[in-house]
Design a protein around this motif. Structure first.
Motif, mmCIF file in Angstrom:
data_model
loop_
_atom_site.group_PDB
_atom_site.id
_atom_site.type_symbol
_atom_site.label_atom_id
_atom_site.label_comp_id
_atom_site.label_asym_id
_atom_site.label_seq_id
_atom_site.Cartn_x
_atom_site.Cartn_y
_atom_site.Cartn_z
ATOM 1 N N SER A 324 0.813 -1.311 -0.093
ATOM 2 C CA SER A 324 0.145 0.023 -0.140
ATOM 3 C C SER A 324 0.773 1.146 -0.013
ATOM 4 N N HIS A 325 2.008 1.078 -0.275
ATOM 5 C CA HIS A 325 3.248 2.242 -0.024
ATOM 6 C C HIS A 325 3.576 2.574 -1.460
ATOM 7 N N PRO A 326 3.078 3.947 -2.025
ATOM 8 C CA PRO A 326 3.734 4.370 -3.217
ATOM 9 C C PRO A 326 5.211 4.883 -3.036
ATOM 10 N N LEU A 327 5.858 4.855 -3.907
ATOM 11 C CA LEU A 327 7.310 5.020 -3.631
ATOM 12 C C LEU A 327 7.813 6.123 -4.929
ATOM 13 N N LEU A 328 8.564 7.005 -4.614
ATOM 14 C CA LEU A 328 9.307 7.565 -5.326
ATOM 15 C C LEU A 328 10.739 7.576 -5.189
ATOM 16 N N PHE A 329 11.333 7.075 -5.961
ATOM 17 C CA PHE A 329 12.913 6.898 -5.892
ATOM 18 C C PHE A 329 13.943 7.170 -7.036
ATOM 19 N N SER A 330 15.130 7.447 -6.642
ATOM 20 C CA SER A 330 16.276 7.440 -7.655
ATOM 21 C C SER A 330 17.406 6.550 -7.488
ATOM 22 N N GLY A 331 17.738 6.420 -8.495
ATOM 23 C CA GLY A 331 18.837 5.480 -8.359
ATOM 24 C C GLY A 331 19.903 5.550 -9.792
ATOM 25 N N GLU A 332 21.295 5.439 -9.491
ATOM 26 C CA GLU A 332 22.421 5.848 -10.508
ATOM 27 C C GLU A 332 22.165 4.631 -11.423
ATOM 28 N N VAL A 333 22.522 5.042 -12.911
ATOM 29 C CA VAL A 333 22.321 3.865 -13.943
ATOM 30 C C VAL A 333 23.810 3.873 -14.524
ATOM 31 N N ASP A 334 24.171 2.810 -14.682
ATOM 32 C CA ASP A 334 25.093 2.379 -15.395
ATOM 33 C C ASP A 334 25.432 2.976 -16.931
ATOM 34 N N CYS A 335 24.519 2.385 -17.676
ATOM 35 C CA CYS A 335 24.561 2.648 -19.053
ATOM 36 C C CYS A 335 23.181 2.072 -19.555
ATOM 37 N N MET A 336 22.819 2.538 -20.823
ATOM 38 C CA MET A 336 21.642 2.009 -21.517
ATOM 39 C C MET A 336 22.096 1.190 -22.848
ATOM 40 N N ASN A 337 21.512 -0.028 -22.905
ATOM 41 C CA ASN A 337 21.491 -0.759 -24.099
ATOM 42 C C ASN A 337 20.909 -0.274 -25.277
ATOM 43 N N PRO A 338 21.372 0.159 -26.567
ATOM 44 C CA PRO A 338 20.906 0.606 -27.745
ATOM 45 C C PRO A 338 20.287 -0.613 -28.325
ATOM 46 N N GLN A 339 20.663 -1.530 -28.169
ATOM 47 C CA GLN A 339 20.374 -2.845 -28.723
ATOM 48 C C GLN A 339 19.107 -3.842 -27.910
ATOM 49 N N ALA A 340 18.727 -3.037 -26.847
ATOM 50 C CA ALA A 340 17.894 -3.810 -26.161
ATOM 51 C C ALA A 340 16.518 -4.065 -26.757
ATOM 52 N N PRO A 341 15.629 -5.175 -26.837
ATOM 53 C CA PRO A 341 14.473 -5.592 -27.118
ATOM 54 C C PRO A 341 13.494 -4.055 -27.209
ATOM 55 N N SER A 342 13.542 -3.527 -26.067
ATOM 56 C CA SER A 342 12.621 -2.516 -25.648
ATOM 57 C C SER A 342 13.660 -1.280 -25.185
ATOM 58 N N THR A 343 13.504 -0.178 -25.967
ATOM 59 C CA THR A 343 14.148 1.176 -25.559
ATOM 60 C C THR A 343 13.615 1.811 -24.638
ATOM 61 N N GLN A 344 12.453 1.528 -23.923
ATOM 62 C CA GLN A 344 11.641 2.088 -22.895
ATOM 63 C C GLN A 344 12.411 2.181 -21.599
ATOM 64 N N PRO A 345 12.899 3.105 -21.056
ATOM 65 C CA PRO A 345 13.340 2.888 -19.592
ATOM 66 C C PRO A 345 12.339 2.540 -18.733
ATOM 67 N N PRO A 346 12.768 1.549 -17.707
ATOM 68 C CA PRO A 346 14.033 1.177 -17.488
ATOM 69 C C PRO A 346 14.474 -0.219 -17.947
#
Length: 495
Positions: A324-346
């Motif tokens: 029942s707990h809504p969360l808003l959080f942030s974290g460091e991301v190392d990199c994005m894979n341009p060849q990933a099946p989905s380009t939608q973060p995360p």
């Protein structure tokens, strides 16, 4: 640096897990006894395979002997019932984080119960952490969705864009081994972040201040949420299995929102100041590995000849809900894979890790029990689907690469009686959030409840005002206070 165009994230979609087999809990009288004792059993499950939103586990107080006895008797009655089977069926047909989620608009069946709603318990003074107390079904966890991002530059200055985002660029699969020298450039081309500067939630709060009016659900949603760093939630997830390092979390409520910020314990500070040279070099190696595996633009090549500056960071801001707990959080991301099946973060993000080379089954077993737990927690929370690990030899060279899909990590310890269980991790985190929400009731940014935990003991809480524990900056409090009239007129919608 060229900034790649970023697409708007899709709306958050909830995780739906098949309902577990119902526990043989007996009559409604026994259920009522459990509720009075502080054990929340919830409504009986529907038919096997039906989609239900599982409630967060409610913890018992440390002094509730009756609750402990009742819970043990119920568990004995349910021996042989699978604890993780509800996910096994989904995992059998799912190959990614996204496939565990329901399509947008999926409706859940609500089940009725004749048991009266129990009275709200008095706030607890402590919270136990033994894994056996949290071994129930996997709780509801809403599919994380990215709300936005920000970057920190070489001087640790904030920028509300993706300029620090890097792109996954591994060595060719059919080429020679990686042979990355992780010692190269140390210490001449190394600029570590000043760990004496306590940033607390400041960068995340700046992003939140800039985007508070664009949040889905409006300011009213924020008034019911918990705001924190991903790393703080990771520590909560791993607490039931942690045997070495304690933690402290400062909590303040402001305009209804619960803010959580880590406080460095005296033991952690002493350990940091006495950090041996070998450990400092190992920390450098982790950042150096990222330099070998990432490019500044999609399709580019890594340049390991530059400086390793740990001030630079790209951070994703995400929204989710645990129980029942809504969360808003942030974290460091190392990199994005341009060849990933989905380009939608995360879904397109990749986590990069290093570990020493393993040569025996015992070494792998220890790796799965301890290090892989932290990798899973860190990646599961934001919905990062893969961890790519580089295994180094004693000379500091990467000799092999291995990809660990986040949703398959548990398979390595499923049959290990001394392994970890994702249900325990998430249930404890939900229990802590309930504990914090019921404890921090006074809306005052200068009032701090300090939650402290050491391995082997319960989570305890103490109350403080102002320095040194107050962490919400004046600039943030004053700017948010200007919106107070509009916030008071806004109802708090369901997440």
């Amino acid at each position: 640096m060229t900034t790649a165009p970023r697409t708007r994230p899709r709306g958050a979609e909830p995780v739906s897990l098949p309902a577990p087999a119902p526990l043989p809990i007996g009559s409604g009288r026994q259920l009522a006894r459990a509720e009075r004792a502080g054990v929340h059993l919830g409504p009986a499950s529907g038919a096997a395979g039906s989609a239900v939103a599982l409630p967060a586990l409610k913890p018992m107080t440390a002094s509730s002997d009756a609750a402990t006895t009742l819970l043990q008797s119920l568990r004995r009655a349910s021996d042989g019932l699978p604890r993780w089977q509800s996910v096994e069926k989904v995992e059998a047909r799912a190959g990614s984080f996204e496939e565990l989620m329901e399509p947008r608009g999926t409706k859940r069946k609500t089940e009725k119960t004749e048991v009266a709603e129990p009275k709200l318990p008095r706030p607890m003074s402590s919270l136990r952490t033994e894994p056996a107390l949290y071994s129930g079904p996997f709780p509801f966890y809403r599919r994380p969705s990215e709300l936005g991002c920000f970057s920190l530059d070489a001087q640790r200055q904030y920028h509300g864009d993706a300029r620090a985002l890097r792109y996954y660029s591994p060595p060719p699969i059919n080429g020679p081994g990686p042979d990355f020298d992780l010692r190269d450039g140390y210490p001449d081309r190394y600029q570590p972040r000043d760990e004496e500067v306590k940033e607390r939630l400041d960068h995340l709060l700046r992003w939140l201040l800039e985007h508070r009016h664009q949040l889905e659900g409006g300011p009213g949603w924020l008034a019911g949420a918990t705001v924190t760093w991903r790393g703080h939630l990771t520590k909560l997830l791993t607490t039931p299995y942690e045997r070495q390092e304690g933690w402290q979390l400062a909590a303040s409520r402001f305009q209804g929102t619960l803010y959580l910020s880590e406080v460095e314990t005296p033991a952690a500070r002493a350990q940091r100041l006495a950090r041996p040279p070998l450990l400092r070099e190992l920390m450098y190696m982790g950042y150096k590995f990222e330099q070998y595996m990432c490019a500044d633009k999609p399709g580019g090549s890594p340049d390991p000849s530059g400086e390793v500056n740990t001030n630079v960071a790209f951070c994703s801001v995400l929204r989710s809900r645990l129980g029942s707990h809504p969360l808003l959080f942030s974290g460091e991301v190392d990199c994005m894979n341009p060849q990933a099946p989905s380009t939608q973060p995360p879904a397109c993000y990749v986590e990069l890790k290093t570990s020493k080379e393993m040569h025996s089954p015992g070494q792998w077993r220890s790796f799965y029990r301890h290090k892989l737990l932290k990798w899973w927690a860190q990646s599961f929370l934001p919905g990062v689907p893969h961890v790519v690990a580089g295994f180094r030899n004693p000379e500091g060279f990467i000799c092999s690469l291995k990809t660990f899909p986040t949703m398959e990590m548990f398979e390595n310890v499923r049959n290990d009686r001394d392994g970890w269980n994702p249900s325990v991790c998430m249930n404890f985190c939900a229990a802590f959030l309930s504990f914090a929400q019921s404890t921090v009731v006074q809306d005052d940014p200068r009032l701090v409840h300090l939650f402290s935990w050491e391995p082997g003991g319960p989570v305890t809480v103490s109350v403080h005002r102002d320095a040194p524990y107050a962490f919400l900056p004046t600039w943030y409090v004053e700017a948010m206070t200007q919106d107070l009239p509009s916030l008071s007129k806004t109802s708090s919608p369901k997440d």
